[in-house]
Design an enzyme around this catalytic site. Structure first.
Site, PDB file in Angstrom:
ATOM      1  N   ASP A   2     -22.072  65.478  40.066  1.00  0.00           N
ATOM      2  CA  ASP A   2     -21.631  66.652  39.007  1.00  0.00           C
ATOM      3  C   ASP A   2     -20.378  66.205  38.335  1.00  0.00           C
ATOM      4  OD1 ASP A   2     -22.042  69.038  37.786  1.00  0.00           O
ATOM      5  OD2 ASP A   2     -20.661  70.190  39.177  1.00  0.00           O
ATOM      6  N   ASP A   4     -18.005  68.634  36.356  1.00  0.00           N
ATOM      7  CA  ASP A   4     -16.947  69.697  36.504  1.00  0.00           C
ATOM      8  C   ASP A   4     -16.732  70.315  38.292  1.00  0.00           C
ATOM      9  OD1 ASP A   4     -15.850  70.385  33.805  1.00  0.00           O
ATOM     10  OD2 ASP A   4     -18.136  71.130  33.522  1.00  0.00           O
TER      11      ASP A   4
END
Length: 253
Positions: A2, A4
């Site tokens: 991922d 963020d």
């Protein structure tokens, strides 16, 4: 992995993320950075990450907008869509040959936007009522900002669902479809790939359902305490990706 909460927080580098990515690149380890946010194009995201100090090739970035476009290209090639979203989503759909229109579209496609328009949402509702198939890039109810939470795709989708009685098909995480499309994008196989994320309810579950080993980092949303509330567990829990520096060849060793 991922983006963020794993590599960056808002527009700031998470300490050690640059060293971690450098190690992957120097060892020619394939990787892809995922985001459920559909606002930006790959090029926009590359520029955003560069400002934080991370140099990531465009082809190593995969968004829910790209996953949605890939899904629609397979489902109904050269179709039409009414889009509530921004350039990341409209560009992805144009690139697969879709026409964006509000006249009898095959799909209503909902993504994030910085300024949701009541008029656009009303149009989406009316088109879904008339038979357009309802697709949403991701189910995230809120997104982060400097001032607090912002309503995201899932919240607006709920509004359209309440008005029409029609549930959307969500393409982004935690749908393992997004994970499999990302694997194909870099020519990887689930048996030799791991997912690094900061959210149990999206990153970790989508990795598990796609057959990947998973690592939860504690630099984002989920904590050790909140992790215990879920009926599944990551393969490993670490403080941050900085803990993987020097261990990328054998992260579970």
């Amino acid at each position: 992995m991922d983006m963020d909460g794993v590599l960056v927080h808002e527009d700031h580098l998470i300490p050690g993320a640059d060293e971690f990515l450098t190690e992957l690149q120097e060892s020619d380890t394939k990787f892809v950075v995922l985001t459920n946010n559909s606002i930006r194009t790959r090029r926009d995201l590359q520029a955003r990450l560069r400002r934080t100090g991370l140099e990531i090739p465009e082809e190593s970035i995969w968004t829910s907008a790209l996953a949605t476009a890939t899904f629609l290209a397979n489902q109904r090639p050269n179709g039409t869509a009414y889009v509530v979203g921004e350039s990341g989503l409209t560009t992805a759909l144009h690139d697969i040959g879709y026409i964006i229109t509000d006249i009898e579209p095959d799909y209503v496609v909902l993504g994030e936007t910085r300024t949701y328009s009541f008029e656009a949402i009303t149009t989406a509702i009316r088109l879904v009522e008339k038979g357009a198939r309802f697709i949403a890039t991701n189910p995230d109810a809120t997104g982060p900002s400097r001032d607090g939470s912002l309503p995201a795709t899932g919240s607006v989708a709920a509004l359209i669902t309440r008005a029409t009685g029609k549930e959307p098909y969500y393409v982004g995480k935690p749908n393992a479809l997004m994970m499999r499309s990302a694997l194909r994008a870099i020519g990887a196989h689930s048996e030799s790939t791991l997912m690094i994320g900061d959210r149990m309810d999206t990153d970790i579950v989508s990795g598990l359902e796609a057959g990947l080993q998973t690592i939860l980092v504690l630099t984002g949303i989920s904590t050790v305490a909140s992790m215990e509330q879920f009926p599944y567990r990551p393969t490993k829990v670490i403080n941050s990706v900085a803990d993987l520096v020097g261990k990328t060849a054998s992260p579970f060793g």
